[in-house]
Design a protein around this motif. Sequence first.
Motif, PDB file in Angstrom:
ATOM      1  N   ASP A  13     -24.552 -43.470  58.357  1.00  0.00           N
ATOM      2  CA  ASP A  13     -25.180 -43.245  59.672  1.00  0.00           C
ATOM      3  C   ASP A  13     -26.638 -43.703  59.688  1.00  0.00           C
ATOM      4  O   ASP A  13     -27.259 -43.724  60.749  1.00  0.00           O
ATOM      5  CB  ASP A  13     -25.061 -41.774  60.074  1.00  0.00           C
ATOM      6  CG  ASP A  13     -25.720 -40.860  59.078  1.00  0.00           C
ATOM      7  OD1 ASP A  13     -25.927 -41.294  57.926  1.00  0.00           O
ATOM      8  OD2 ASP A  13     -26.030 -39.705  59.450  1.00  0.00           O
ATOM      9  N   GLN A  58     -21.686 -37.402  53.974  1.00  0.00           N
ATOM     10  CA  GLN A  58     -22.219 -36.550  55.039  1.00  0.00           C
ATOM     11  C   GLN A  58     -23.018 -37.398  56.013  1.00  0.00           C
ATOM     12  O   GLN A  58     -24.109 -37.879  55.689  1.00  0.00           O
ATOM     13  CB  GLN A  58     -23.094 -35.459  54.437  1.00  0.00           C
ATOM     14  CG  GLN A  58     -22.279 -34.418  53.703  1.00  0.00           C
ATOM     15  CD  GLN A  58     -23.014 -33.814  52.546  1.00  0.00           C
ATOM     16  OE1 GLN A  58     -23.771 -34.506  51.860  1.00  0.00           O
ATOM     17  NE2 GLN A  58     -22.804 -32.554  52.308  1.00  0.00           N
ATOM     18  N   MET A  59     -22.449 -37.522  57.200  1.00  0.00           N
ATOM     19  CA  MET A  59     -23.113 -38.377  58.192  1.00  0.00           C
ATOM     20  C   MET A  59     -23.165 -37.640  59.519  1.00  0.00           C
ATOM     21  O   MET A  59     -22.134 -37.483  60.174  1.00  0.00           O
ATOM     22  CB  MET A  59     -22.308 -39.668  58.380  1.00  0.00           C
ATOM     23  CG  MET A  59     -22.169 -40.506  57.133  1.00  0.00           C
ATOM     24  SD  MET A  59     -21.003 -41.834  57.370  1.00  0.00           S
ATOM     25  CE  MET A  59     -19.458 -40.972  57.333  1.00  0.00           C
ATOM     26  N   GLY A  60     -24.303 -37.162  59.874  1.00  0.00           N
ATOM     27  CA  GLY A  60     -24.450 -36.532  61.181  1.00  0.00           C
ATOM     28  C   GLY A  60     -23.255 -35.681  61.535  1.00  0.00           C
ATOM     29  O   GLY A  60     -22.930 -34.731  60.844  1.00  0.00           O
ATOM     30  N   ASP A  61     -22.592 -36.039  62.610  1.00  0.00           N
ATOM     31  CA  ASP A  61     -21.420 -35.279  63.037  1.00  0.00           C
ATOM     32  C   ASP A  61     -20.169 -35.704  62.276  1.00  0.00           C
ATOM     33  O   ASP A  61     -19.136 -35.044  62.368  1.00  0.00           O
ATOM     34  CB  ASP A  61     -21.190 -35.471  64.543  1.00  0.00           C
ATOM     35  CG  ASP A  61     -22.320 -34.809  65.336  1.00  0.00           C
ATOM     36  OD1 ASP A  61     -22.900 -33.836  64.813  1.00  0.00           O
ATOM     37  OD2 ASP A  61     -22.612 -35.281  66.440  1.00  0.00           O
ATOM     38  N   ALA A  62     -20.222 -36.823  61.576  1.00  0.00           N
ATOM     39  CA  ALA A  62     -19.017 -37.343  60.919  1.00  0.00           C
ATOM     40  C   ALA A  62     -18.954 -36.894  59.474  1.00  0.00           C
ATOM     41  O   ALA A  62     -19.965 -36.619  58.839  1.00  0.00           O
ATOM     42  CB  ALA A  62     -19.011 -38.862  60.986  1.00  0.00           C
TER      43      ALA A  62
ATOM     44  N   GLN B 340     -32.739 -40.710  51.016  1.00  0.00           N
ATOM     45  CA  GLN B 340     -32.071 -41.644  51.934  1.00  0.00           C
ATOM     46  C   GLN B 340     -32.931 -42.897  52.180  1.00  0.00           C
ATOM     47  O   GLN B 340     -32.467 -44.014  51.931  1.00  0.00           O
ATOM     48  CB  GLN B 340     -31.756 -40.921  53.249  1.00  0.00           C
ATOM     49  CG  GLN B 340     -30.915 -41.718  54.213  1.00  0.00           C
ATOM     50  CD  GLN B 340     -29.431 -41.731  53.831  1.00  0.00           C
ATOM     51  OE1 GLN B 340     -29.018 -41.041  52.907  1.00  0.00           O
ATOM     52  NE2 GLN B 340     -28.657 -42.557  54.504  1.00  0.00           N
ATOM     53  N   MET B 497     -32.085 -37.026  62.929  1.00  0.00           N
ATOM     54  CA  MET B 497     -31.395 -35.779  63.250  1.00  0.00           C
ATOM     55  C   MET B 497     -29.901 -35.930  63.006  1.00  0.00           C
ATOM     56  O   MET B 497     -29.303 -36.949  63.288  1.00  0.00           O
ATOM     57  CB  MET B 497     -31.622 -35.417  64.710  1.00  0.00           C
ATOM     58  CG  MET B 497     -32.853 -34.586  64.916  1.00  0.00           C
ATOM     59  SD  MET B 497     -32.968 -34.121  66.620  1.00  0.00           S
ATOM     60  CE  MET B 497     -31.588 -33.043  66.790  1.00  0.00           C
ATOM     61  N   GLY B 498     -29.280 -34.889  62.533  1.00  0.00           N
ATOM     62  CA  GLY B 498     -27.841 -34.934  62.334  1.00  0.00           C
ATOM     63  C   GLY B 498     -27.457 -34.841  60.876  1.00  0.00           C
ATOM     64  O   GLY B 498     -26.472 -34.203  60.530  1.00  0.00           O
ATOM     65  N   ILE B 499     -28.208 -35.476  60.018  1.00  0.00           N
ATOM     66  CA  ILE B 499     -27.930 -35.413  58.579  1.00  0.00           C
ATOM     67  C   ILE B 499     -27.927 -33.959  58.117  1.00  0.00           C
ATOM     68  O   ILE B 499     -27.019 -33.496  57.442  1.00  0.00           O
ATOM     69  CB  ILE B 499     -29.018 -36.181  57.808  1.00  0.00           C
ATOM     70  CG1 ILE B 499     -28.791 -37.653  57.926  1.00  0.00           C
ATOM     71  CG2 ILE B 499     -29.016 -35.777  56.339  1.00  0.00           C
ATOM     72  CD1 ILE B 499     -27.684 -38.162  57.073  1.00  0.00           C
ATOM     73  N   GLY B 500     -28.970 -33.250  58.509  1.00  0.00           N
ATOM     74  CA  GLY B 500     -29.117 -31.862  58.085  1.00  0.00           C
ATOM     75  C   GLY B 500     -27.947 -31.020  58.545  1.00  0.00           C
ATOM     76  O   GLY B 500     -27.529 -30.099  57.855  1.00  0.00           O
ATOM     77  N   LEU B 501     -27.409 -31.338  59.694  1.00  0.00           N
ATOM     78  CA  LEU B 501     -26.296 -30.576  60.242  1.00  0.00           C
ATOM     79  C   LEU B 501     -25.064 -30.700  59.345  1.00  0.00           C
ATOM     80  O   LEU B 501     -24.386 -29.713  59.055  1.00  0.00           O
ATOM     81  CB  LEU B 501     -25.982 -31.101  61.646  1.00  0.00           C
ATOM     82  CG  LEU B 501     -25.042 -30.251  62.490  1.00  0.00           C
ATOM     83  CD1 LEU B 501     -25.638 -28.883  62.730  1.00  0.00           C
ATOM     84  CD2 LEU B 501     -24.726 -30.951  63.794  1.00  0.00           C
ATOM     85  N   ALA B 502     -24.803 -31.922  58.898  1.00  0.00           N
ATOM     86  CA  ALA B 502     -23.634 -32.141  58.032  1.00  0.00           C
ATOM     87  C   ALA B 502     -23.794 -31.391  56.717  1.00  0.00           C
ATOM     88  O   ALA B 502     -22.851 -30.775  56.215  1.00  0.00           O
ATOM     89  CB  ALA B 502     -23.473 -33.632  57.765  1.00  0.00           C
ATOM     90  N   ILE B 503     -24.997 -31.436  56.195  1.00  0.00           N
ATOM     91  CA  ILE B 503     -25.236 -30.731  54.927  1.00  0.00           C
ATOM     92  C   ILE B 503     -25.104 -29.228  55.133  1.00  0.00           C
ATOM     93  O   ILE B 503     -24.495 -28.524  54.334  1.00  0.00           O
ATOM     94  CB  ILE B 503     -26.632 -31.094  54.384  1.00  0.00           C
ATOM     95  CG1 ILE B 503     -26.624 -32.549  53.940  1.00  0.00           C
ATOM     96  CG2 ILE B 503     -27.025 -30.178  53.234  1.00  0.00           C
ATOM     97  CD1 ILE B 503     -27.968 -33.105  53.657  1.00  0.00           C
ATOM     98  N   ARG B 505     -23.330 -27.703  57.307  1.00  0.00           N
ATOM     99  CA  ARG B 505     -21.904 -27.355  57.459  1.00  0.00           C
ATOM    100  C   ARG B 505     -21.219 -27.305  56.088  1.00  0.00           C
ATOM    101  O   ARG B 505     -20.479 -26.370  55.782  1.00  0.00           O
ATOM    102  CB  ARG B 505     -21.215 -28.363  58.371  1.00  0.00           C
ATOM    103  CG  ARG B 505     -19.739 -28.040  58.576  1.00  0.00           C
ATOM    104  CD  ARG B 505     -19.058 -28.980  59.545  1.00  0.00           C
ATOM    105  NE  ARG B 505     -19.528 -28.796  60.901  1.00  0.00           N
ATOM    106  CZ  ARG B 505     -20.152 -29.722  61.626  1.00  0.00           C
ATOM    107  NH1 ARG B 505     -20.376 -30.919  61.100  1.00  0.00           N
ATOM    108  NH2 ARG B 505     -20.551 -29.484  62.851  1.00  0.00           N
ATOM    109  N   THR B 506     -21.501 -28.298  55.258  1.00  0.00           N
ATOM    110  CA  THR B 506     -20.895 -28.342  53.916  1.00  0.00           C
ATOM    111  C   THR B 506     -21.256 -27.088  53.124  1.00  0.00           C
ATOM    112  O   THR B 506     -20.407 -26.452  52.501  1.00  0.00           O
ATOM    113  CB  THR B 506     -21.401 -29.582  53.150  1.00  0.00           C
ATOM    114  OG1 THR B 506     -21.078 -30.727  53.914  1.00  0.00           O
ATOM    115  CG2 THR B 506     -20.749 -29.686  51.779  1.00  0.00           C
TER     116      THR B 506
END
Lengths: 196, 538
Positions: A13, A58-62, B340, B497-503, B505-506
């Motif tokens: 991403d 781990q990519m944003g929403d994906a 990253q 934004m968004g990367i942190g969300l995936a982490i 969630r994991t």
Amino acid sequence: MTDIPTDVAVLDDDADFAASVARMLGRRGFRAQGHVLPATLLAALSAGNIACVVTDIQMGDADGFAVARHVRRLAPATALVFMTAWPTTSHAVDAVRRHGGLDYLEKPVDEGRLAEAVRAGIDWSREAHRIAAATASLTPREREVFDLLVRGHSNKEVAARLAISARTVEDHRAAIMTKTRTNGLAELIALSRDGV
Amino acid sequence: MSSGIQRRGRGGLGRTLRGADVSLLVAYAAAFAALHHVARLWGGSGYFSLWYPAAGLRFAVLWRRGVRMTPGLMMAEVLTDMATGLVPWHGPEALHDIAGACRSSLVSGAVLGALQALGARHPESALSSPMRFGLAAILAPTLNALMVVPFDWLFPRPLVPSQSVPALMISLSSFVTGDVLGILMVAPALLWLTDLADAPRPMRLPPARDVAEAAGVLALGAAVTSGLAHAGLGVQAAPHLLAGAWVGLRFGRVGAWFAILVQALMLLPWSAMSLDYPHRLELHLGIASVVVVTWIAGTFTDAQTAARADLDRRNRMLFQAERLKTLRAMSVAVIHEISQPLATLAIEASHLNASCAGLDPDLAESAKLVDRKARHLSEMVRRLRRFGGRDVDKPSPLPLETVVRTARQIVGPELLRSGSRIEMAPIPADCIVQAQEIELTQALVNLLRNAITASTRADPPATAIGLTVQSDALSAAIEVSNAPISHAAAHDVSNGMGIGLAIARTIIEAHGGALTRHDGPDRVRFVVELPLVPMAIA
């Protein structure tokens, strides 16, 4: 053999990183394309020339593993290599065991190792395509005989199970050997285990 | 004096005497004989003495040198008593008297050994220093008195008829009183002196104000006692007892010991006068009460002071540990954030280096340097990630309040920069989760970081970020809410934004929880649900 895929797709991403990896692979002789969205990758996959997918986990929403499942369903002979900036042991195990990944790379990635994994992936994909092509030419009955033979059943047992004569099984077996270009049961079993 | 008492006697009965102990025993025998003689001044009919300082000497030797000295002390006391004619060398009563002379050291050694063993087994109990000294000082004489009758039964006196029960009770109570007084008045001073001899250090005089306060309280007690005596009510120890308790509670064992000394000097002369036995015994029981209460008060205060100091030390260590944990969580977050872009930089630097190989030497050198530094930095990030990684972060019961507080500290600078603020409700104290602290904190940090970024890009601008924790019997829900991002900004992904969300969630799913989004008309809400640890386990 000209239709066997050879391209590499890089999914991340971070557009800069995806492009950078694709360019790096290009410099090492691969034909690689960067993707930011899973949808564009899957569309490219459907076009049929991708041998190896290098994806972030781990990519944003994906989720890279979800993408891997789609790839497996759409093109089972496509090799997978995973990358992550958040390495965990469970992810590493899942990447290899559950999703059939050839490697699990930690960011910043080791270029040499990535190139090696991609090369191995393309080789694996080529072999997988060859096996798939070989077994695809089998008739339904030959496929049944093939499945039983590679599980270790003798000609007599196959004949009994399929309610055909042992002589017919031998005929099917000879046809299978010819079509799959194998020589003996050992190669047949090896073919079945390497297959996808 | 206090440190001398805290240093517990070493060695068990099984150990043999050393060369240095022999000279000590010779000196002990001489001092024992002298103190035994002094004690006669407070003797009376039916009892030997109501103040027996030799017991304090014996106690101090056993305390400092260990219970292995018990056989040596028994021998020294028997020989001393024989040399001074107190115990016959032969005759029908020799065995009884020798056994009686051995009894005190034997019982004292047994009591000290037992308390030492129990204290070692239960270090957090009242048997630990400094309370052990007080217990031993009271238990040893008491048990010693209780063993008189069994010893007399085992080693009877053939020529002396048995005592009547009242006479025996009077004798034994005097025995206990004399030994308790002797131990509490003599042993602390001796231990303090030997401690000073072992490790000389400058004397530190107490503040004059403290001395004045203690002196005033003791003088008041003495005045009341004297007043009561002049009023014909007898010598009452109760005012001294209150004064001693005051001094002990205020100034610890050192103050208590001086108070005991002063009070004994004031009260014992009364008993040296011609008193009848009941009055003398009453007076000495009163003195014993004064001494015991004063000493226990001082010991309690010292124990409390030591506990407070220990608590302060642990608090400082805890604070330090918390800081280190926060630092580690921050380092993990930083490592992730830089890995990253660094991954891209490293690839491009390598390419640049290879491309510049045949170009201007200066340019090639620069490209080479950039490549080398990028590779060095990449290796450093991998190493730091292993160092700050999850291998050192074991799952443990963790209050959510801690996670929220740490995450709040980590994003503090970003809040300041963005002008945002977190609006928090009080967090229930019973919200305990089984978690890896660094990882869970990282997940919450990521959510807060996204909320901060979204708040700055909301239309109209909003600065409030909501953070609430709610729980039921089985799970807790952490909600992070913010104003929705503006439509124009929604397509700008430059801030990552968004990367942190995936982490996040994991991590949350790895903890058996779930991260869900429940948007309202004017708020974006992310809810972290986590299973709670039952309180009985936590």
